[in-house]
Design an enzyme around this catalytic site. Structure first.
Site, PDB file in Angstrom:
ATOM      1  N   SER A 148      11.637 -28.351  42.563  1.00 49.25           N
ATOM      2  CA  SER A 148      11.667 -28.737  43.994  1.00 49.25           C
ATOM      3  C   SER A 148      11.119 -28.058  44.544  1.00 49.25           C
ATOM      4  CB  SER A 148      13.514 -28.545  44.170  1.00 49.25           C
ATOM      5  OG  SER A 148      13.903 -29.132  45.555  1.00 49.25           O
ATOM      6  N   HIS A 149      11.289 -27.887  45.585  1.00 47.15           N
ATOM      7  CA  HIS A 149      10.251 -26.946  46.695  1.00 47.15           C
ATOM      8  C   HIS A 149       9.691 -25.269  46.657  1.00 47.15           C
ATOM      9  CE1 HIS A 149      14.681 -25.129  48.022  1.00 47.15           C
ATOM     10  NE2 HIS A 149      13.706 -24.476  48.672  1.00 47.15           N
TER      11      HIS A 149
END
Length: 542
Positions: A148-149
């Site tokens: 993800s981030h």
């Protein structure tokens, strides 16, 4: 806040990609070392090859465990697989394909060897399983390879079963335990072969073509608003141009660069490179373009999160945007069930509670984790499900399921629809909500905790809290289970009429997270936060 937060990354901040990939193959995890074991959090197994927590052996074992799990569950259809732009994602996909093909699994990978956003993979699974002819060939599931981030040195590996969303804890616990057994046994029982015969699927084409059934592009086009989209070097990079070209909207992809070092990023609050579209520091370079667009958006590396920038309000707080999106959608989606609920995680803003009450809609409050929204999105009983960390999804115009994983692309497009239809920015609409319902102050902080205290907090019962007041107000609820579905929240939430806090142990650090909010302003919020630590300490016997 790090002294360089919000400033451009320098050479010293960048990872050595070659060393990272080399470590993926060279370093071998020891299953007896907790930090090197497979461990599934709310979004799969994550780690870094440099710390021997995300290496080839991990992916070999996890993939074999997924094969065995899907066999035990009677899942006989194809497995969709996709990866984001992190440096470890491509080698992890190659490893996974070796195991899947060797086990005779029918695999569908991207037709253009492109990056695959998490929502596009969820969409593909659901489209297959909702087609009776395809479903007759067997239910499909999927693997999405992304942290993800998370920072550039990290890797992530997530399994999505046939419902299209994140696997539940029963599945992930079984998969993790089996994977650790395989690693401890020297990978005996892991099948490998050259990844030949892999089929292809047009993730981008299928996803983009279907968007007209959930977003009002005609309104966006008629309005003539100018839209900017920054993929932040992530998997949505080619999706935005495809959306622009198909629907003829005035959209500019402000950054088309893909770089596994993310050298173009500004540093996040803690001085790390992190592709978080809800962070003003990580989004600093994007915000510099705010005045050029009516709506400017950002996505993280797998496009399951959104960041909304308006010329009159800058980067919106995720909670603020969720409240605006909910009020807009439930007033502009006549095809949804009249009793469709509003889903929120219990650490999301109580502004959503007040909006739900104003709409006369049922609020469905669940523990942290998007997986809890899956059943309601599938059957249409939940019209919108959102998390405070800038992740959400909602139903199609006709009230049927779109994705059962977070869709940052969708929420970014919704901001443009809101601007086009109402003539007001989401920031303006939030200010109207504040005038109607009050102005909450919200913050997440960390407090130190030993591993023993964290374990105790995760099992805490509301009855162990003896306090009767919080920051001068009577306590109205002491929750250890979510009101919406009765599931354990893995912590504690305490509420009053105008404030609340929730405390949950961190999965990676010796701290616990305190989420707190007050409708009486920032100073009252500080009192809530201080008393939250005291209440938690007392409840833990401190």
């Amino acid at each position: 806040m790090h002294e360089r937060a919000g400033t451009p990354a320098t050479e010293a901040d960048l990872i050595d990609v070659e060393a990272l990939v080399r470590a993926y193959y060279d370093l071998k995890p020891d299953a007896s070392v907790p930090a090197q074991r497979v461990a599934f959090g709310t979004s799969g197994h994550r780690g870094s090859s440099l710390s021997t927590s995300f290496n080839e052996d991990h992916i070999l074992a996890i993939t074999q465990a997924i094969v065995e799990y899907r066999t035990a569950q009677g899942i006989t259809g194809p497995l969709f697989i996709g990866a984001d732009t992190h440096a470890l994602s491509a080698p992890a996909q190659t490893t996974a394909l070796d195991v899947l093909v060797a086990n005779g699994v029918r695999v569908l990978a991207d037709a253009y060897d492109d990056f695959v956003p998490t929502p596009a993979l969820s969409h593909a699974i659901l489209k297959w399983n909702n087609d009776p002819a395809r479903r007759a060939e067997g239910e499909a599931d999927g693997i999405v390879i992304t942290p993800s981030h998370n920072p550039p040195q990290d890797g992530g590996f997530k399994y999505n079963p046939p419902h299209g969303g994140p696997a539940d804890s029963d599945a992930t616990t079984w998969i993790a335990n089996r994977a650790n057994e395989l690693i401890a046994g020297g990978l005996e029982g892991v099948n490998q072969a050259e990844p030949s015969g892999v089929e292809t699927y047009d993730f981008r084409g299928e996803y983009v073509a279907d968007l007209e059934n959930i977003i009002d592009f005609d309104a966006i086009k008629r309005s003539g608003i100018k839209i900017g989209a920054d993929p932040l070097g992530g998997a949505s990079v080619h999706y935005w141009a495809a959306i622009r070209d198909r629907y003829g909207i005035d959209l500019e992809v402000v950054n088309e660069r893909v770089d596994p070092q993310w050298a173009f990023m500004t540093l996040d609050w803690d001085g790390k490179i992190r592709m978080d579209p809800s962070s003003p520091q990580a989004m600093a370079s994007v915000l510099a373009n705010a005045g050029r667009f009516d709506i400017l958006t950002g996505n993280d590396a797998d496009a399951d999160r959104h960041g909304i920038v308006t010329p009159d309000g800058g980067l919106m707080n995720p909670n603020h945007y969720l409240a605006v999106a909910i009020e807009y959608l439930f007033g502009h989606r006549s095809g949804w069930r009249h009793d469709a609920s509003i889903g929120k995680t219990l650490v999301s803003s109580s502004m959503i509670d007040r909006v739900a009450a104003g709409l006369g809609r049922h609020l469905w409050e669940v523990p942290v984790g998007f997986k809890w929204f899956v059943p309601g999105l599938v059957d249409g009983s939940v019209g919108f499900g959102g998390e405070e960390s800038a992740g959400a999804s909602f139903l199609r115009f006709d009230g049927t399921v779109w994705t059962t994983d977070k869709d940052g692309i969708l929420l970014c497009l919704l901001a443009s629809e809101i601007r086009a239809v109402t003539g007001k920015s989401p920031s303006e609409l939030y200010r109207a909500l504040v005038a109607k319902y009050g102005d909450p102050a919200y913050e997440r902080t960390d407090a130190p905790a030993t591993p023993e205290q964290k374990a105790a907090l995760g099992k805490l019962d509301g009855d162990q809290v003896h306090a009767t007041e919080l920051a001068g107000q009577p306590i109205t609820a002491k929750l250890s289970h979510a009101p919406g579905n009765g599931a354990a929240i893995g912590g504690l939430k305490v509420t009053t009429d105008d404030a609340w806090f929730a405390a949950r142990p961190s999965g990676t650090e010796d701290v616990y997270k305190i989420y707190a909010e007050s409708f009486q302003g920032p100073e009252h919020l500080k009192v809530v936060q201080a008393e939250a630590q005291r209440i938690v300490t007392e409840a833990l016997g401190g």
